[in-house]
Design a protein around this motif. Structure first.
Motif, mmCIF file in Angstrom:
data_model
loop_
_atom_site.group_PDB
_atom_site.id
_atom_site.type_symbol
_atom_site.label_atom_id
_atom_site.label_comp_id
_atom_site.label_asym_id
_atom_site.label_seq_id
_atom_site.Cartn_x
_atom_site.Cartn_y
_atom_site.Cartn_z
ATOM 1 N N GLU B 576 62.956 20.293 53.316
ATOM 2 C CA GLU B 576 61.973 21.370 53.396
ATOM 3 C C GLU B 576 62.272 22.852 53.158
ATOM 4 O O GLU B 576 61.715 23.653 52.482
ATOM 5 C CB GLU B 576 61.286 21.329 54.939
ATOM 6 C CG GLU B 576 60.546 19.794 55.108
ATOM 7 C CD GLU B 576 59.863 19.402 53.813
ATOM 8 O OE1 GLU B 576 58.905 20.237 53.480
ATOM 9 O OE2 GLU B 576 59.802 18.352 53.423
ATOM 10 N N VAL B 579 63.103 23.326 49.588
ATOM 11 C CA VAL B 579 61.901 23.477 48.383
ATOM 12 C C VAL B 579 61.445 25.146 48.670
ATOM 13 O O VAL B 579 61.035 25.595 47.771
ATOM 14 C CB VAL B 579 60.793 22.560 48.980
ATOM 15 C CG1 VAL B 579 59.609 22.863 48.348
ATOM 16 C CG2 VAL B 579 61.474 21.236 48.491
ATOM 17 N N TYR B 605 63.670 20.289 42.733
ATOM 18 C CA TYR B 605 62.553 19.855 43.458
ATOM 19 C C TYR B 605 62.297 18.299 43.817
ATOM 20 O O TYR B 605 62.122 17.824 44.665
ATOM 21 C CB TYR B 605 61.107 20.487 42.940
ATOM 22 C CG TYR B 605 60.867 22.001 43.294
ATOM 23 C CD1 TYR B 605 60.496 22.578 44.326
ATOM 24 C CD2 TYR B 605 60.790 22.662 42.010
ATOM 25 C CE1 TYR B 605 60.171 23.651 44.604
ATOM 26 C CE2 TYR B 605 60.556 24.102 42.196
ATOM 27 C CZ TYR B 605 60.298 24.405 43.621
ATOM 28 O OH TYR B 605 59.934 25.942 43.669
ATOM 29 N N THR B 606 62.594 17.775 42.584
ATOM 30 C CA THR B 606 62.635 16.192 42.309
ATOM 31 C C THR B 606 63.398 15.675 43.304
ATOM 32 O O THR B 606 63.206 14.514 43.959
ATOM 33 C CB THR B 606 62.780 15.918 41.069
ATOM 34 O OG1 THR B 606 61.520 16.513 40.503
ATOM 35 C CG2 THR B 606 62.637 14.375 40.629
ATOM 36 N N TYR B 610 59.949 16.231 45.662
ATOM 37 C CA TYR B 610 58.830 16.813 45.244
ATOM 38 C C TYR B 610 58.876 16.980 43.750
ATOM 39 O O TYR B 610 58.954 18.102 43.124
ATOM 40 C CB TYR B 610 58.774 18.493 45.903
ATOM 41 C CG TYR B 610 58.279 18.394 47.193
ATOM 42 C CD1 TYR B 610 57.205 18.780 47.605
ATOM 43 C CD2 TYR B 610 59.538 18.041 48.277
ATOM 44 C CE1 TYR B 610 56.767 18.707 49.158
ATOM 45 C CE2 TYR B 610 59.061 18.088 49.350
ATOM 46 C CZ TYR B 610 57.890 18.421 50.073
ATOM 47 O OH TYR B 610 57.690 18.371 51.333
ATOM 48 N N GLN B 611 58.520 15.760 43.228
ATOM 49 C CA GLN B 611 58.541 15.734 41.645
ATOM 50 C C GLN B 611 57.449 16.966 41.123
ATOM 51 O O GLN B 611 57.803 17.552 40.105
ATOM 52 C CB GLN B 611 58.080 14.414 41.089
ATOM 53 C CG GLN B 611 58.329 14.202 39.556
ATOM 54 C CD GLN B 611 57.144 14.686 39.036
ATOM 55 O OE1 GLN B 611 55.881 14.514 39.514
ATOM 56 N NE2 GLN B 611 57.240 14.963 37.822
ATOM 57 N N TYR B 612 56.193 16.945 41.794
ATOM 58 C CA TYR B 612 55.204 17.581 41.230
ATOM 59 C C TYR B 612 55.498 19.090 41.062
ATOM 60 O O TYR B 612 54.958 19.894 40.176
ATOM 61 C CB TYR B 612 53.874 17.234 42.073
ATOM 62 C CG TYR B 612 53.756 17.938 43.398
ATOM 63 C CD1 TYR B 612 53.210 19.456 43.261
ATOM 64 C CD2 TYR B 612 54.188 17.425 44.568
ATOM 65 C CE1 TYR B 612 53.183 20.045 44.613
ATOM 66 C CE2 TYR B 612 54.204 18.023 45.803
ATOM 67 C CZ TYR B 612 53.702 19.429 45.750
ATOM 68 O OH TYR B 612 53.355 20.060 46.930
ATOM 69 N N LYS B 613 56.279 19.508 41.957
ATOM 70 C CA LYS B 613 56.780 20.916 41.915
ATOM 71 C C LYS B 613 57.782 21.240 40.840
ATOM 72 O O LYS B 613 57.535 22.083 40.290
ATOM 73 C CB LYS B 613 57.340 21.280 43.575
ATOM 74 C CG LYS B 613 56.363 21.794 44.349
ATOM 75 C CD LYS B 613 56.968 22.024 45.725
ATOM 76 C CE LYS B 613 56.086 23.006 46.447
ATOM 77 N NZ LYS B 613 56.094 24.446 46.086
ATOM 78 N N TYR B 695 49.028 15.915 36.971
ATOM 79 C CA TYR B 695 49.912 15.309 37.844
ATOM 80 C C TYR B 695 50.300 13.880 37.740
ATOM 81 O O TYR B 695 49.245 13.221 37.397
ATOM 82 C CB TYR B 695 49.482 15.712 39.120
ATOM 83 C CG TYR B 695 49.411 17.197 39.858
ATOM 84 C CD1 TYR B 695 50.817 17.881 39.689
ATOM 85 C CD2 TYR B 695 48.346 17.911 39.593
ATOM 86 C CE1 TYR B 695 50.744 19.297 40.048
ATOM 87 C CE2 TYR B 695 48.534 19.084 39.834
ATOM 88 C CZ TYR B 695 49.527 19.889 39.962
ATOM 89 O OH TYR B 695 49.491 21.293 40.313
ATOM 90 N N PRO B 730 48.508 16.501 42.959
ATOM 91 C CA PRO B 730 49.838 15.685 43.263
ATOM 92 C C PRO B 730 49.746 14.517 43.928
ATOM 93 O O PRO B 730 48.778 14.518 44.770
ATOM 94 C CB PRO B 730 50.427 16.857 44.154
ATOM 95 C CG PRO B 730 49.845 18.284 43.737
ATOM 96 C CD PRO B 730 48.451 17.841 43.267
ATOM 97 N N ASP B 732 52.261 10.730 45.444
ATOM 98 C CA ASP B 732 53.296 10.721 46.281
ATOM 99 C C ASP B 732 54.488 10.074 45.282
ATOM 100 O O ASP B 732 55.538 9.665 45.633
ATOM 101 C CB ASP B 732 52.939 9.310 47.098
ATOM 102 C CG ASP B 732 52.429 9.812 48.537
ATOM 103 O OD1 ASP B 732 52.288 11.398 48.586
ATOM 104 O OD2 ASP B 732 51.972 8.922 49.420
ATOM 105 N N LYS B 735 58.276 10.550 45.614
ATOM 106 C CA LYS B 735 58.592 11.069 47.063
ATOM 107 C C LYS B 735 59.803 9.993 47.649
ATOM 108 O O LYS B 735 60.575 10.429 48.500
ATOM 109 C CB LYS B 735 57.481 10.636 48.157
ATOM 110 C CG LYS B 735 56.313 11.703 48.087
ATOM 111 C CD LYS B 735 56.772 12.832 49.251
ATOM 112 C CE LYS B 735 55.688 14.286 49.109
ATOM 113 N NZ LYS B 735 56.516 15.311 49.159
#
Lengths: 746, 746
Positions: B576, B579, B605-606, B610-613, B695, B730, B732, B735
């Motif tokens: 966290e 990120v 991020y991945t 947090y792939q979507y970030k 996404y 986004p 999961d 994740k």
């Protein structure tokens, strides 16, 4: 064809003699001399001579060997993998039989700037002469067969040498431009210095128009094809001139390291016409001029032959390539074929400083310019590329020698920078090429440790081995440091002087007192990083790049402390013990006359107060090892190093290179006059000299008594008269006022 | 002239489109892109384009700048001192006014393999196209004045650059061989890599016989003089063709790095006739072929323009000089202009591995061959000479990338030797050129200390400063060590694997936990030899060769742990916090899109789940910084590095270079088909993709669910189908099953 006798008498100067008549370029071509017998000017870029037998000879020449042709670039007196042998020209009579063209030699003749041989297979008399960058060939065909001449742009020496020192072709190109012009080049890498690519360009102009021609590439011959572009193969061309007449066919070959155009310009500039004899005479005159810088009297013709041939050999290398540097454009002179400074710094460079100061100035400037553009001065260099160091960074000695002797026109600030680079900057991956390998450890420990092992895959490296010259390096780095210290002092860098003066006394860190051999104790010995001595070693273990000592053993290197003979004498137990040690050395198996590390050793007697013993040793060495026979040079001439040693010692003194000091070793001539340039002369007179009266009884310098067996360069720099009275027995001459040693000085 | 639309449809394959119509070579010529807009083939040796204004532009081109002529060798997207700009051809109308011949441009046109411009001063339309080693010029004269064309063998770019990076002429030569042939060369040193000499030879053949001619050398013009040999000056020649007619005059210029003969052979081989349009069409087809290795659907024409121009830019360099290496003869391919590997290893080389494996194989082989002959693989190289390293020894990444992705036909044993050379052998005097400067200290301490200062005067060195890239070096050496470890493992060298795996975790030795900036703590920081931290430093201090970080600051380099993102996340305080740190970085002033050290950072991020970030960041970067405008490339294109980054990320995944891992970054196209060679295809499908539905909701690979945001090269090496279902929010996705990090592994 040679003009015999006296040519010219200048006012008040010794007459200019036809001294070339005393030069026999064949001296040193047999035995181990490896000297080049072909045609060259002093320091000439073109060295035109035969390439024989299997082309594995370093000079190209093999006595009595079958001749493949005459090529234009050679070195003289070298060992290791052969270098050069580029752009080979060969006359023949038809038909053109590729790969078969060669001849037995007969009636070989060589004199300065001239080489001739009869090619018996074809009944052709081949003659050649040179200017600086041009080879001039004259081929007289004895029969009426079809006359041919080939130019081989792919030929070279040493293609099959071992040890990674073979030359390798990168590519070549040939072009028949007209019926009288062939141009092209050869691009080669490798050889002794494991160098990168060098390219030799040529323009060959014929005085007789060809009637037909052809070219080849690899194994394919193409009659009437006018060019072969460079696809990485060997190429060449041949001309046919029709059936024979008595008239010779002449070929001028301009050589350049820049381009074919430059090669042609060189040719047109240096040899505009077709007068072979005139070019030859010019070459003879050029040689006469440099040979006449030392005029000797009272020597036998045989001795003169030995002496002037030695002078000749000392002026073949390095090679003046000014204007021919393909790597950068600068206004400085450019010299190549330092083969190696390790060999030449001891006698050759000091000799040039004395009798050819402008030449030596230019050589030093070129070394400093190499530093400017490449980061280090070279120890060895050939084909425009620095090769391996032999031991120390001995360019330091060359720069110091010039500086201390007041050679003008040199940027000593930059020269000093270059010396500091050697002394401080680890060459890393190129620990065998640049500067001083192991310098970090030398600085930290005061010696290069036995475990020192240069790592790396640099193509210039031998496979690394334990010890890589740790002994040679330690003693030579110490001597080099003294050279730096003296220049520092002269430039007013007091702190640097103290620093390097201290480092110059590093050699005793490898002095192992306990080692005994033949009643002598104390030797330079391998020591580990932790300070412990290596036990598995011997006083007679010599080696090469991969070993503790380079090209000599502990006996020889344990005398190599030119900067501090006094401290060495002390380490050996005092003067008497030291003299005994020298006697043991010179009468035993470990002294090798052909070995540079021992060049200065005969002079060490003088440091112990025994000048006459120096003199005796040197006389003995000369009588035993130097003759006018073809094997009359002891070992590799090493770019004329052996020869320069002889010149000094016969004139009567010998330099402690990198200092401004000469040791008096006793003259071999009744009178010698050295031309120091600018009308200055040094006259050396030996009254009463005879085979029996060979000991110095007393000496005067410029009319004042000289109560010491040495003098400084500054004392004779403006000329002078050094007079010795000789007698049949050793005298007290040189007993007192011993030559200076580092540890005597403030 | 271009054929629009679809050309060919192979069975079951996407149609071969005329994708060159989407390439605009002017993209990146304004702003800081420095790209070359002239004519070139993929990786083409000849890059023919205008040299403008004061010739200080890196590409030669200056928008709207006055044109001096069109030269044949250029680089694209580079900074520092300009390189090349050799052999310049310029049409003009009489009289010949030396130094005055130039023109304002108008109506410039550029497309793959073609460049055209109206030279308004002379009313001449200039067009040019190329083959690999030949430039083809077509000049249409608009009026009836006397028509002239000059060939300038002395012209070059960057003669007045600062910082020791200026190009310097060594010499040049010119020869008017006939009324339709001019030959010559230029020899130059210097430029960005401070390189030694390189020589560009040419043979220029004209389709119209000249009526008169002349040559010049330096400031001297010589009408009717046919040649100027190399005396270290600038030379050139001009032809006059009489008064104008509508017929164009055409010139073909063969280029070679070997010889004029080779240049002519290249010309005859590649462009035997005079059909300009045919040569142009061949160039277009060649480009079409390589552009068609990625076929995209569902993109706007503007997006396609951005995308295919990026592909085009990623294939301009390095340059295929196979057969044109003057330094050695080998059967290996030869590439030059690595400018630098530090830029290209991240995205360009992995892109080629994927869509042009044979090309990448040849590039890797050439790098290993450079090691064979020179001792080290280069980080940067130009003009046949290795220049400075930027940071680590990133050829290690290139070799590892190829090895791990199973690229065939490479001698990996020798490649591994070359990597070990980097990792173990101090480059010493060349600490800025070869291998890894400071390697001894890195090995001993686990980091390059702050006091690290490469000493030495090597001409390739900048003036040494404290810190010389100690930070960049430490983090990059760690990443390089992981590359070595993986290859060691693959070659069965278990001990080496363990050793380098351990060394790959050296980067935390410079991780200073206590440093805080903008709520973020822990940064890569200068540490002294004794272990103490330097206090006088800041998180935003970037620099160049002489500084702690190269071309980026502590914010950027503190993310550079591609081998062990998991350990980095832990060091930063967990996922966290990490990120948040990334968010702070990307929204703050320290992220620089044009900076290679941050190329991989969006993917981090991945690694935190947090792939979507990652996807969001990349989309944002592309939308903000990449456009189809002339300033549409963010910063220097760096030999196409910026462009290769874009290609991967728009297709939907991005490589962790030096590993066999790709991170999924989300597609920008509905469908993309990548031609992997040998009939293998990778299809990437994004169902429901729209600006809103961006996404990833779920993914399948070859029909099976893919429950992770990454995949291995081995999973797609034989082709495959990667299908994403896209949605507006986004999910999961990504994740779980996080991408591999060194510290996760056995």
């Amino acid at each position: 064809m040679l003009i015999a006798g006296i040519v010219l008498t200048l006012k008040g100067q010794p007459p200019t003699e036809q001294l070339t008549s005393f030069v026999d370029p064949f001296i040193g071509t047999e035995g181990a001399g490896d000297v080049f017998p072909g045609a060259s000017l002093p320091f000439g870029m073109v060295k035109l001579g035969p390439d024989c037998s299997d082309k594995s000879s370093n000079s190209g020449y093999v006595p009595g060997g079958v001749i493949h042709g005459f090529s234009h670039v050679h070195v003289s007196g070298t060992g290791g993998g052969p270098k050069y042998g580029n752009i080979l020209v060969m006359p023949f009579t038809g038909p053109f039989q590729p790969g078969e063209i060669q001849s037995q030699p007969s009636n070989e003749q060589a004199s300065p700037g001239y080489f001739a041989v009869d090619l018996t297979n074809y009944d052709i008399k081949a003659e050649m002469t040179v200017s600086r960058r041009v080879g001039f060939h004259r081929y007289t065909f004895g029969n009426t067969n079809e006359r041919g001449i080939l130019v081989d742009a792919g030929s070279m020496l040493g293609e099959h040498h071992c040890c990674g020192e073979a030359q390798q072709l990168i590519g070549s190109e040939i072009k028949v431009v007209s019926d009288t012009l062939i141009q092209g080049y050869t691009r080669v890498r490798g050889g002794w210095n494991k160098g990168g690519e060098y390219t030799v360009f040529f323009s060959a102009v014929f005085d007789t128009p060809a009637k037909s021609f052809g070219t080849w590439k690899g194994d394919t011959d193409s009659p009437e094809k006018a060019s072969e572009y460079d696809s990485g193969e060997k190429t060449g061309a041949w001309f046919f001139f029709g059936n024979g007449s008595k008239k010779a066919i002449q070929v001028k070959v301009g050589i350049s390291f820049i381009s074919c155009g430059k090669a042609l310009a060189n040719l047109r500039q240096e040899v505009p016409g077709w007068d072979f004899d005139k070019v030859h005479q010019d070459a003879v005159q050029t040689w006469n001029k440099v040979l006449n810088t030392i005029h000797v009297e009272g020597a036998s013709d045989d001795m003169k032959k030995v002496f002037y041939t030695a002078m000749y050999h000392a002026m073949l290398m390095p090679v003046d390539r000014t204007g021919e540097n393909p790597k950068w454009h600068s206004d400085e002179p450019y010299y190549d074929d330092f083969y190696a400074i390790w060999d030449t710094f001891r006698a050759t460079n000091p000799l040039l400083t004395l009798i050819q100061p402008n030449r030596e100035r230019d050589i030093v400037r070129s070394l400093i310019d190499i530093y400017r553009y490449e980061g280090y001065m070279p120890d060895s260099r050939s084909g425009n590329q620095t090769g391996r160091t032999q031991g120390g960074s001995n360019c330091d000695m060359v720069v110091a020698d010039a500086f201390l002797k007041g050679l003008k026109g040199i940027d000593y600030q930059t020269g000093y920078e270059a010396m500091i680079e050697d002394a401080e900057i680890p060459p890393g991956g190129n620990q065998q090429t640049d500067g001083r390998g192991g310098i970090n450890e030398y600085i930290k420990l005061g010696y290069v440790p036995a475990e020192y092992e240069p790592k790396g895959k640099s193509p210039t490296l031998h496979t690394p081995k334990l010890y890589d010259r740790a002994g040679t390096r330690t003693v030579e780095y110490s001597a080099n440091d003294w050279a730096i210290a003296q220049v520092a002092k002269g430039l007013g860098k007091k702190a640097d002087y103290e620093k390097y003066r201290k480092r110059a006394s590093n050699w005793p860190n490898l002095w192992r007192r306990q080692v005994n051999d033949s009643g002598v104790s104390g030797f330079i010995w391998p020591k580990r990083r932790d300070g412990s001595w290596v036990e598995d070693f011997s006083t007679t273990k010599a080696g090469s790049w991969g070993n503790f000592f380079y090209e000599a053993d502990a006996w020889e290197y344990s005398f190599y402390v030119p900067q501090d003979a006094q401290a060495l004498i002390d380490s050996c137990g005092g003067a008497e013990t030291f003299v005994k040690r020298l006697d043991t050395f010179f009468t035993g198996p470990n002294y090798r006359v052909d070995n540079e590390p021992s060049f200065f050793t005969p002079c060490l007697y003088t440091y112990a107060g025994y000048q006459y013993k120096s003199s005796d040793r040197i006389r003995e060495i000369i009588q035993k090892h130097y003759t006018s026979a073809r094997d009359g040079i002891p070992g590799n001439d090493d770019s004329g190093s052996m020869s320069a040693w002889l010149v000094f010692n016969t004139v009567g003194f010998y330099p402690n290179a990198g200092q401004d000091v000469y040791l008096i070793t006793a003259p071999h001539f009744h009178r010698a006059v050295l031309d120091l340039g600018d009308g200055k002369q040094l006259e050396v007179i030996a009254s009463n000299l005879s085979e029996k009266n060979r000991y110095i009884q007393s000496a005067t310098l410029n009319g004042k008594p000289l109560n010491r067996a040495w003098f400084r360069h500054s004392e004779i720099a403006d000329g002078g008269k050094l007079r010795f009275v000789m007698g049949p027995k050793p005298s007290d001459f040189g007993k007192e006022n011993l030559p200076p040693s580092l540890s005597d000085m403030e």
